[in-house]
Design a protein around this motif. Structure first.
Motif, short mmCIF file in Angstrom:
data_model
loop_
_atom_site.label_atom_id
_atom_site.label_comp_id
_atom_site.label_asym_id
_atom_site.label_seq_id
_atom_site.Cartn_x
_atom_site.Cartn_y
_atom_site.Cartn_z
N SER A 44 1.20 -1.51 -0.13
CA SER A 44 0.32 -0.15 0.37
C SER A 44 0.80 1.16 0.22
O SER A 44 2.19 1.19 0.62
CB SER A 44 -0.64 -0.16 1.30
OG SER A 44 -0.44 0.00 2.32
N PHE A 45 0.68 2.33 -0.30
CA PHE A 45 1.04 3.08 -0.72
C PHE A 45 0.38 4.88 -0.21
O PHE A 45 -1.21 5.06 -0.75
CB PHE A 45 1.96 3.32 -2.01
CG PHE A 45 2.42 4.88 -1.91
CD1 PHE A 45 2.85 5.81 -1.41
CD2 PHE A 45 2.38 5.92 -3.49
CE1 PHE A 45 3.83 6.73 -1.12
CE2 PHE A 45 3.24 6.83 -3.87
CZ PHE A 45 4.18 7.23 -2.49
N ARG A 46 0.65 5.66 1.07
CA ARG A 46 -0.54 6.28 1.71
C ARG A 46 -0.27 7.46 1.29
O ARG A 46 0.97 7.53 1.89
CB ARG A 46 -1.35 5.88 3.31
CG ARG A 46 -1.98 4.28 2.82
CD ARG A 46 -2.51 4.11 4.52
NE ARG A 46 -0.97 3.55 5.44
CZ ARG A 46 -0.52 4.43 6.19
NH1 ARG A 46 -1.50 4.93 7.06
NH2 ARG A 46 0.27 3.69 7.46
N ILE B 261 6.08 5.15 -8.16
CA ILE B 261 5.69 4.42 -6.32
C ILE B 261 4.20 4.11 -6.20
O ILE B 261 2.79 4.79 -6.72
CB ILE B 261 5.87 4.68 -5.48
CG1 ILE B 261 7.36 4.92 -5.38
CG2 ILE B 261 5.71 4.25 -4.34
CD1 ILE B 261 8.49 5.62 -4.31
N THR B 262 3.51 1.96 -6.37
CA THR B 262 2.66 2.00 -6.95
C THR B 262 1.96 1.17 -6.24
O THR B 262 3.49 -0.17 -6.16
CB THR B 262 2.11 2.09 -8.68
OG1 THR B 262 3.36 1.25 -9.44
CG2 THR B 262 1.75 3.32 -8.96
N ILE B 263 0.76 0.65 -6.30
CA ILE B 263 0.92 -1.03 -5.51
C ILE B 263 1.59 -2.07 -6.46
O ILE B 263 0.74 -1.89 -7.29
CB ILE B 263 -0.91 -1.20 -5.41
CG1 ILE B 263 -0.77 0.34 -3.78
CG2 ILE B 263 -0.74 -2.56 -4.77
CD1 ILE B 263 -2.45 -0.02 -3.90
N GLY B 264 2.27 -3.11 -6.00
CA GLY B 264 2.84 -4.18 -6.73
C GLY B 264 4.04 -4.17 -6.84
O GLY B 264 4.65 -5.15 -7.27
N SER B 265 4.58 -2.52 -7.17
CA SER B 265 6.13 -2.62 -7.56
C SER B 265 6.92 -3.43 -6.62
O SER B 265 6.78 -2.92 -5.30
CB SER B 265 5.76 -1.06 -7.72
OG SER B 265 5.07 -0.41 -8.18
N SER B 266 7.67 -3.90 -7.37
CA SER B 266 8.75 -4.05 -6.51
C SER B 266 10.18 -2.75 -6.47
O SER B 266 11.14 -2.17 -7.03
CB SER B 266 9.93 -5.33 -7.66
OG SER B 266 10.04 -4.39 -8.46
N PRO C 18 -0.76 0.79 -12.43
CA PRO C 18 -2.46 1.29 -11.16
C PRO C 18 -3.70 0.32 -12.06
O PRO C 18 -4.54 0.00 -11.86
CB PRO C 18 -2.62 2.59 -10.99
CG PRO C 18 -1.14 3.60 -11.40
CD PRO C 18 -0.24 2.50 -12.61
N VAL C 19 -3.71 0.93 -13.20
CA VAL C 19 -4.98 0.05 -13.92
C VAL C 19 -4.71 -0.66 -13.63
O VAL C 19 -5.64 -1.59 -14.46
CB VAL C 19 -4.95 0.68 -15.57
CG1 VAL C 19 -6.10 0.06 -16.26
CG2 VAL C 19 -4.99 2.25 -15.76
N ILE C 20 -3.91 -1.77 -14.41
CA ILE C 20 -3.31 -3.06 -14.36
C ILE C 20 -3.79 -3.62 -13.10
O ILE C 20 -4.30 -4.59 -12.80
CB ILE C 20 -1.98 -3.79 -14.84
CG1 ILE C 20 -2.00 -3.55 -16.61
CG2 ILE C 20 -1.42 -5.31 -14.67
CD1 ILE C 20 -0.29 -3.26 -16.81
N LEU D 143 -3.72 -8.25 -6.67
CA LEU D 143 -3.25 -7.50 -6.07
C LEU D 143 -3.28 -6.40 -5.13
O LEU D 143 -3.38 -5.81 -4.37
CB LEU D 143 -1.67 -6.67 -6.97
CG LEU D 143 -1.37 -8.16 -7.45
CD1 LEU D 143 0.10 -8.03 -7.23
CD2 LEU D 143 -0.71 -9.93 -6.16
N GLN D 144 -4.90 -6.21 -5.80
CA GLN D 144 -6.33 -5.07 -5.62
C GLN D 144 -6.41 -4.80 -4.43
O GLN D 144 -6.94 -6.01 -3.67
CB GLN D 144 -6.76 -4.47 -6.32
CG GLN D 144 -7.66 -3.01 -6.41
CD GLN D 144 -9.41 -3.09 -6.93
OE1 GLN D 144 -9.61 -3.76 -7.79
NE2 GLN D 144 -9.89 -2.25 -6.58
#
Length: 469
Positions: free
Chosen positions: A30-32, A64-69, A101-103, A109-110
């Motif tokens: 997550s990224f807040r 920096i998005t959800i799922g990124s390594s 983010p669309v993927i 992973l959402q």
């Protein structure tokens, strides 16, 4: 040079790392508020919170998005929040790969609840979810402690063939292996790769028996295959089996080994996977409407009492009396000589004794040819271990060591002695009483994790009409 640590190492020894510079890698959960990143690397169910530096390039923040390594170098600090003891203040961040983010919105992973069916549709990604990573870590620990138990008890690990010409149990369909064109009306198997019909094995037991008659104690732990069209929550077409075989063991010793073995595994998991068990317990309470501490209490029950041991004849008597006394309507009528069904097994465990049950001395007519005949001529020295909710978890027996008796049983069950000449031969060279059993590994994982469907405790399930990935 900055030393790299896992998330588990940092969180478990947080006090030791405060004010130290460390390197951590993982995937963003997550990224807040463009400041707080939650990172996980699969080593634990817990996440590490990373505080981004206010000097971070805005272009980098957008990536920096959800799922990124990512790779992070930072300073460990005591957290001012209540949800974690430490956090990492970033000094340098490297993004290995950013995820659109669309993927993410179309994937599991959402960050929202997904059904287990949905997770199976994206099995290649479900290792990154809390529930599945949790199950896989427990699966690993169960596998490890199985090897640990046998090693510490003097067993030798044996690799039995996956390709075979015979059906160990004498029942069930098998997957055929061939290089021939089976569309032809006449297939000459003399021209096939192995010069005969071959199949994927349903068991390594018979080969393990031959090894035990030279090594004393052996066990197998590998994949087996059944081509039965059983599309249920308890069956797989490809699954893993543990099969110990022990020379100079009678049925009673075999029964004691099975109980001791299972209790060792449950104790090991409670001692080494409590973090994951607690998470699963909360999951089961919330989504499967299970009672509080359901999973932990179920596992503790296995350790609390000795397993109840009764003969097949006693089991039939109990079921018959219960049916009449309590007006219970079993789907399958209670008759001596029948094979116990799931409803019968679960009644004995869950309703009558309320602890694990071991049933022994089954009618010979419903058991395999290799089981030792009792003196009554009607029953064999077979045993099944029945667990709460799932029923049979272990099936085993004392093997028939007498050449003449084994030969007769093969005739009675129409088992081809020509294919099993080598198995018969072992009874002519210093044969001894010996025993063993089979434990379905995936079903054990299912029991330990409390999952309803066996497809959710194996990385890539193979079931009728499904061999995706």
């Amino acid at each position: 040079m900055v030393k790299k640590y896992s998330v588990k190492e940092l969180l478990n020894k947080g006090k030791l790392f405060i004010d130290k510079k460390v390197l951590i890698e993982g995937w963003i959960r997550s990224f807040r508020y463009s400041i707080f990143v939650t990172l996980n690397d699969g080593s634990t169910i817990q996440n590490l919170q990373i505080i981004l530096s206010n000097k971070l390039d805005k272009k980098l923040i957008k990536k920096i998005t959800i799922g990124s390594s990512i790779r992070v170098i930072g300073i460990v600090k005591k957290s001012i929040g209540t949800k974690q003891y430490i956090e990492l203040q970033s000094l340098k961040i490297t993004i290995y790969e950013s995820v659109d983010p669309v993927i993410i919105q179309k994937s599991i992973l959402q960050p929202k609840k997904h059904s287990l069916e949905k997770l199976r549709e994206q099995a290649h990604l479900r290792f990154r979810t809390n529930i599945f990573s949790c199950i896989m870590r427990i699966r690993h620990h169960i596998a490890f402690c199985i090897h640990k138990y046998f090693h510490e008890h003097g067993f030798f690990y044996l690799h039995t063939p996956i390709i075979t010409t015979l059906n160990c149990e004498g029942t069930g369909r098998m997957f055929q292996i061939t290089t021939m064109d089976l569309k032809k009306k006449l297939v000459d198997y003399e021209k096939d790769f192995f010069k005969c019909k071959t199949y994927l094995s349903v068991s390594g037991q018979l080969e393990a028996e031959t090894a035990s008659l030279g090594l004393g104690k052996v066990y197998t732990f590998g994949p087996v295959f059944r081509a039965e069209n059983s599309n249920t929550s308890r069956h797989l077409s490809e699954f893993w089996m543990i099969e110990p075989e022990i020379a100079f063991y009678h049925l009673k010793e075999n029964i004691n080994l099975a109980e001791n073995f299972l209790k060792f595994i449950i104790r090991y998991i409670i001692d080494n996977s409590m973090e994951d068990l607690i998470f699963l317990n909360k999951y089961l309470e919330k989504w499967n409407q299970k009672k509080k501490n359901y999973l932990l209490e179920k596992l503790e029950l296995i350790l609390k009492f000795p397993f109840k041991k009764i003969s097949y004849t006693e089991a039939i008597k109990i079921l018959d009396e219960e049916e009449k006394k309590k007006n219970i309507k079993f789907l399958h009528p209670i008759i001596w000589g029948m094979d116990l069904q799931s409803e019968h097994e679960q009644y004995l465990v869950d309703k009558y004794f309320k602890i694990p049950v071991i049933v022994f001395d089954y009618p010979c007519s419903i058991k395999a040819f290799y089981m030792r005949m009792n003196n009554d001529g009607k029953t064999v020295r077979a045993m099944d271990v029945l667990f709460p909710e799932i029923g049979e978890i272990i099936g085993g027996s004392q093997r028939e060591e007498r050449y003449d008796m084994l030969l007769q049983r093969m005739k009675d069950t129409n088992t081809d002695k020509n294919k099993l000449w080598w198995y018969l031969d072992t009874r002519r060279f210093g044969s001894v009483p010996h025993s063993g059993f089979g434990l379905g590994f995936d079903r054990l994982v299912q029991f330990v994790t409390g999952m309803n469907n066996i497809r959710d405790v194996i990385p890539y399930p193979r079931t009728p009409k499904n061999a995706e990935f």
